[in-house]
Design an enzyme around this catalytic site. Structure first.
Site, short mmCIF file in Angstrom:
data_model
loop_
_atom_site.label_atom_id
_atom_site.label_comp_id
_atom_site.label_asym_id
_atom_site.label_seq_id
_atom_site.Cartn_x
_atom_site.Cartn_y
_atom_site.Cartn_z
CB CYS A 1 4.58 3.07 24.55
SG CYS A 1 2.82 2.72 24.49
NE ARG B 1 -2.54 0.08 3.51
CZ ARG B 1 -2.54 0.94 4.51
NH1 ARG B 1 -3.13 2.09 4.39
NH2 ARG B 1 -1.95 0.64 5.65
CG HIS C 1 1.40 6.82 26.94
ND1 HIS C 1 0.51 7.41 26.07
CD2 HIS C 1 1.58 5.54 26.47
CE1 HIS C 1 0.18 6.55 25.12
NE2 HIS C 1 0.82 5.41 25.34
NE ARG D 1 6.50 -5.14 23.08
CZ ARG D 1 5.43 -4.36 22.95
NH1 ARG D 1 4.37 -4.56 23.72
NH2 ARG D 1 5.44 -3.37 22.09
#
Lengths: 341, 341
Positions: A129, A41, A242, A100
């Protein structure tokens, strides 16, 4: 770091991909050859980097031929192409959650467990994050006084959900202010002027996957399964960075003054804590930075060894792209790239 | 409740004053005579209530002559006029923090400690909004399993700072979206698309007054000084309804299923907890209601007896006006108005 590396970015067209390029440039990462890949794409799009133009290529197994380091921005690309990269001797630094918790894969935050880079078998995982931001603040406390338990509540920006999250907050906020409506699409409910206590899918014990990441990834990064973490993760109408309200039970007593000192001395941490001047971390002012900001540092006297912190960090930079590039730097520093086959 | 009362509202022109009128009307509070008072600035303004027009009068000591119940909306008015009201045999229900920790003054949440109304000596204090919302959710847990410790992080709406808070969020959001600026005035920093971990002034141990209220008022309302509360309070860009992430250590084990049951059965609580349908409390959808909404009810296995809750309530209604009117209802129910002198 005299060696120069051949670097490929997979997912170069998205928010994290663009930030990876910014950070490679800012940190003057020693690049020999750079290749930008994405899905079909985005293939064909032109991207400029350090004055040169690059055409984004569609990722294939052969995209990794002759490359040293592949930075995967996220999604399932690392499942599709990670093994092919490793076979070709290219170390994968993966920002997705795919590997992870794989015991064969190091999960690394350079300020916390840099040495774990050394035992990689081709793939190194970049943590979630929210987890990265938290552990950078926890590490100096852990080293000074040990950590028994963490209770964390998050305040997570919409850019954690990518460009579409950002666009939805803007368009929806405009619509609401003009008295109209903008139905939710990226988020489960309206996020403009609202809070959504739900990030990622629901899993065991009715905790979300995001909440479990903060529990399990923290233990793995800190190399200590005895650290007990309980998390509540909440989406807030903030664009970027955050924030986390963190309550910590340490093993031994750490005063607020001592906590401030070890945090101020820690790598990657900036203490912003001068309440007389209304100084404390806020997401609006910590965006586009690479550090984790810590303030509202207080003793919690409801337990023998308690602390409260307010921690804010740019989750696209330190929470993703910066951390990944720091891992790449460690690969060069420790000289642990792979042999080409 | 056949008796009708003479009611005076002090601070009738503000957000809480208006909400007091709404709630007196909705709950069909038995009013004989109604008087609306405020500072000289608002005196002369006309307000309609149940089809009749009232002119706001400037508050004086004599505003309370012949009145049974004075609802003080907030600020320092209760310091200036509370004693004069009591002298005249008018019971003061005070929404400010002026008398809350006075041992001679009951601090009442009708779902929690209704009987404390009975020992009033003329003044009854309405608790802090965040505290009311929290204790309504804590009480059924407390009754079922006891509570040792609470760690709470708040997500507080701008209307907690009054009409000016609401206006600042709207004007600032517009300015930011249009690429402009709108300097903070009511808040210490920009609140549009930001979070401010600072509500009210800083006090002992670097906690804010808002945080201390949640600690001390909870103990007083629950009549239990052994409940340990530690709080971090944060302003968020939401118009109305405060949200709270609450971690609870109970004395005995309470499963998530048991917690859901006792909460669902508790007065003033609505459980919204069906994650399979993305149902959980959110401030946007709990505004203009009188209940406290509880969801994301989870066991916290990092301690022997742990629970996590996500609690949301309209801080202008249940957190202020509704609670005050409920106290007035208790005064009639328990027949404890004062003799006129």
């Amino acid at each position: 770091m005299n060696k120069k590396a051949n670097v490929v970015i997979v997912g170069a067209s998205g928010a994290v991909g663009q930030e990876l390029l910014n950070i490679l440039n800012e940190r003057e990462f020693p690049i020999n050859k750079l290749k930008l890949c994405a899905t079909s794409r985005s293939a064909g799009r032109e991207v400029e980097f350090q004055g040169k133009k690059y055409i984004i290529e569609e990722t294939t197994d052969d995209s990794f031929n002759g490359m040293d380091i592949a930075l995967f921005a996220g999604g399932k690309a690392s499942l599709d192409f990670g093994p092919a990269a490793v076979e070709r001797g290219c170390v994968v630094i993966d920002n997705s959650s795919n590997y992870r918790m794989d015991p064969e894969v190091p999960l690394v935050v350079p300020e916390v467990n840099p040495e774990d880079v050394k035992w990689h078998k081709g793939i190194i995982a970049n943590p979630n994050c929210s987890t990265i931001i938290m552990v950078v603040a926890l590490k100096p406390i852990y080293d000074a006084a040990g950590i028994k338990r963490v209770v964390v509540s998050t305040y997570q920006a919409v850019s954690g959900a990518g460009k579409e999250g950002i666009e939805e907050l803007t368009a929806q906020t405009k619509a609401v202010i003009e008295g109209g409506e903008y139905p939710p699409n990226k988020f489960a409910h309206q996020i403009a002027f609202n809070l959504i206590p739900h990030i990622d899918v629901f899993k065991d014990m009715d905790y979300t996957k995001e909440e479990w990441k903060m529990v399990l990834e923290t233990q793995k990064i800190m190399n200590d399964d005895s650290i007990a973490v309980t998390a509540t993760t909440v989406r807030v109408p903030v664009y970027r960075s955050h924030s986390e309200s963190i309550n910590i039970e340490t093993k031994s007593k750490l005063s607020a003054a001592e906590a401030k000192k070890v945090l101020a001395d820690a790598p990657g941490v900036i203490v912003q804590d001068d309440i007389s001047q209304n100084i404390y971390p806020m997401p609006l002012f910590t965006s586009n930075t690479d550090e984790v900001f810590v303030g509202r540092i207080r003793e919690d006297n409801t337990i023998e060894n308690g602390l409260n912190l307010w921690v804010v960090g740019d989750q696209i930079r330190k929470g993703a792209a910066t951390n990944a590039v720091q891992i790449a730097e460690l690969l060069l520093k420790y000289n642990c790239l792979m042999e080409k086959k």
